[in-house]
Scaffold this active site. Structure first.
Site, PDB file in Angstrom:
ATOM      1  N   ILE A   1       0.849  -1.183   0.000  1.00 17.85           N
ATOM      2  CA  ILE A   1       0.000   0.000   0.000  1.00 17.85           C
ATOM      3  C   ILE A   1       0.890   1.239   0.000  1.00 17.85           C
ATOM      4  O   ILE A   1       1.798   1.374   0.833  1.00 17.85           O
ATOM      5  CB  ILE A   1      -0.905   0.015   1.247  1.00 17.85           C
ATOM      6  CG1 ILE A   1      -1.796  -1.237   1.235  1.00 17.85           C
ATOM      7  CG2 ILE A   1      -1.772   1.272   1.277  1.00 17.85           C
ATOM      8  CD1 ILE A   1      -2.565  -1.430   2.528  1.00 17.85           C
ATOM      9  N   CYS A   2       0.594   2.140  -0.942  1.00 21.73           N
ATOM     10  CA  CYS A   2       1.369   3.360  -1.064  1.00 21.73           C
ATOM     11  C   CYS A   2       0.685   4.463  -0.253  1.00 21.73           C
ATOM     12  O   CYS A   2      -0.198   5.165  -0.739  1.00 21.73           O
ATOM     13  CB  CYS A   2       1.478   3.758  -2.541  1.00 21.73           C
ATOM     14  SG  CYS A   2       2.468   5.244  -2.815  1.00 21.73           S
ATOM     15  N   MET A   3       1.099   4.589   1.015  1.00 20.22           N
ATOM     16  CA  MET A   3       0.573   5.618   1.911  1.00 20.22           C
ATOM     17  C   MET A   3       1.730   6.149   2.746  1.00 20.22           C
ATOM     18  O   MET A   3       2.468   5.377   3.369  1.00 20.22           O
ATOM     19  CB  MET A   3      -0.505   5.048   2.836  1.00 20.22           C
ATOM     20  CG  MET A   3      -1.823   4.747   2.133  1.00 20.22           C
ATOM     21  SD  MET A   3      -3.018   3.917   3.249  1.00 20.22           S
ATOM     22  CE  MET A   3      -3.124   5.106   4.575  1.00 20.22           C
TER      23      MET A   3
END
Length: 286
Positions: free
Chosen positions: A212-214
């Protein structure tokens, strides 16, 4: 005749009584000294009879000299060590040698700082679980992986009902999006590692392996004030913002996400964003 014998006896008694007392005493002492000398000599020199003994068991001068030499040689030899008492020997066997006892490693407790971090992490996660169970709405539910407090499977039940992803879930009969969160030793001061397990999603800032790109999931963007509930709400918003969809392609949908692939992908994207900054990238790039 009897009268004659009595007279003779009286004469003899008279002679003994009239004997010189000094002469009698001297003769008596001489006999005693001679007797004592003989007894002492016999006690020191007497041995059992056998060949080479003189009459009366007294040693000859040659044998006496040999006996003295033998006794002298025996006295020069070192006496054997005294036998050890049984109790002391048993005690010695019961006690292990000092060297072997020193080699046995003692159990080493955790360092104070690590032990403190473990206690902080456990207290924080227990409170997080209680707060999630008290939620009035059925937003997320948590299951511990193999009863581990530090490994959670989280089910995300609700999304924006106007989103395309929510429609996909209704059409495919998907009740929730399943994620896995693992908490490091220094949580909550470091972020958990979070990835998607199922279903297989496209876009929505979900990358290869379910990474997840956060930014808030990185050490740079994380804050210890973030709760698991807050992280999941942020993730639900990013899915909608990034136009996430359930993968409908047969070849991809049957392939499960991999933790190893997710870790490698997350490490790569963190390196990229640290170099170029955390600007919102195109959907295809995460």
């Amino acid at each position: 005749m009897a009268t004659l014998l009595r007279k003779i006896g009286l004469i003899r008694l008279h002679d003994r009584d009239t004997e010189d007392p000094k002469h009698h005493h001297h003769r008596h002492q001489g006999s005693l000294k001679g007797s004592n000398k003989g007894n002492a000599k016999n006690s020191s020199l007497h041995r059992p009879g056998g060949s080479g003994s003189t009459e009366g068991g007294v040693l000859s001068p040659a044998e006496l000299k040999n006996r003295q030499l033998e006794q002298s040689n025996k006295e020069r030899q070192c006496p054997p060590p005294p036998p050890q008492p049984p109790a002391a020997a048993a005690d010695k066997e019961a006690r292990p040698p000092a060297a072997s006892a020193a080699k046995t490693p003692a159990p080493c407790p955790l360092p104070p700082n690590r032990q403190h971090c473990t206690q902080v992490r456990s207290r924080r996660l227990m409170k997080e679980l209680q707060d999630i169970r008290k939620l009035s709405e059925r937003f997320i539910t948590v299951e511990l992986v193999e009863e581990s407090l530090y490994d959670w499977n989280v089910k995300l039940h609700q999304l924006d009902k106007d989103s395309t992803l929510w429609q996909d879930m209704k059409e495919t009969g998907t009740e929730y999006i399943l994620l896995n969160l693992t908490f490091p030793d220094n949580f909550p001061f470091s972020p958990p590692f979070m990835r998607v397990l199922s279903p297989r999603l496209e876009n929505g800032y979900v990358l290869d392996g379910g990474a997840i790109c956060m930014e808030l999931l990185t050490p740079r963007g994380w804050s210890s004030a973030y709760t698991v509930e807050a992280v999941m709400r942020q993730f639900a918003a990013s899915l909608v913002k990034g136009q996430g969809r359930i993968c409908r392609k047969a070849a991809k949908s049957k392939k499960s996400f991999s933790r190893k692939e997710a870790e490698a992908t997350f490490k790569s994207l963190v390196k990229t964003h640290e170099k170029y900054g955390w600007v919102t990238p195109p959907v295809s790039d995460g």
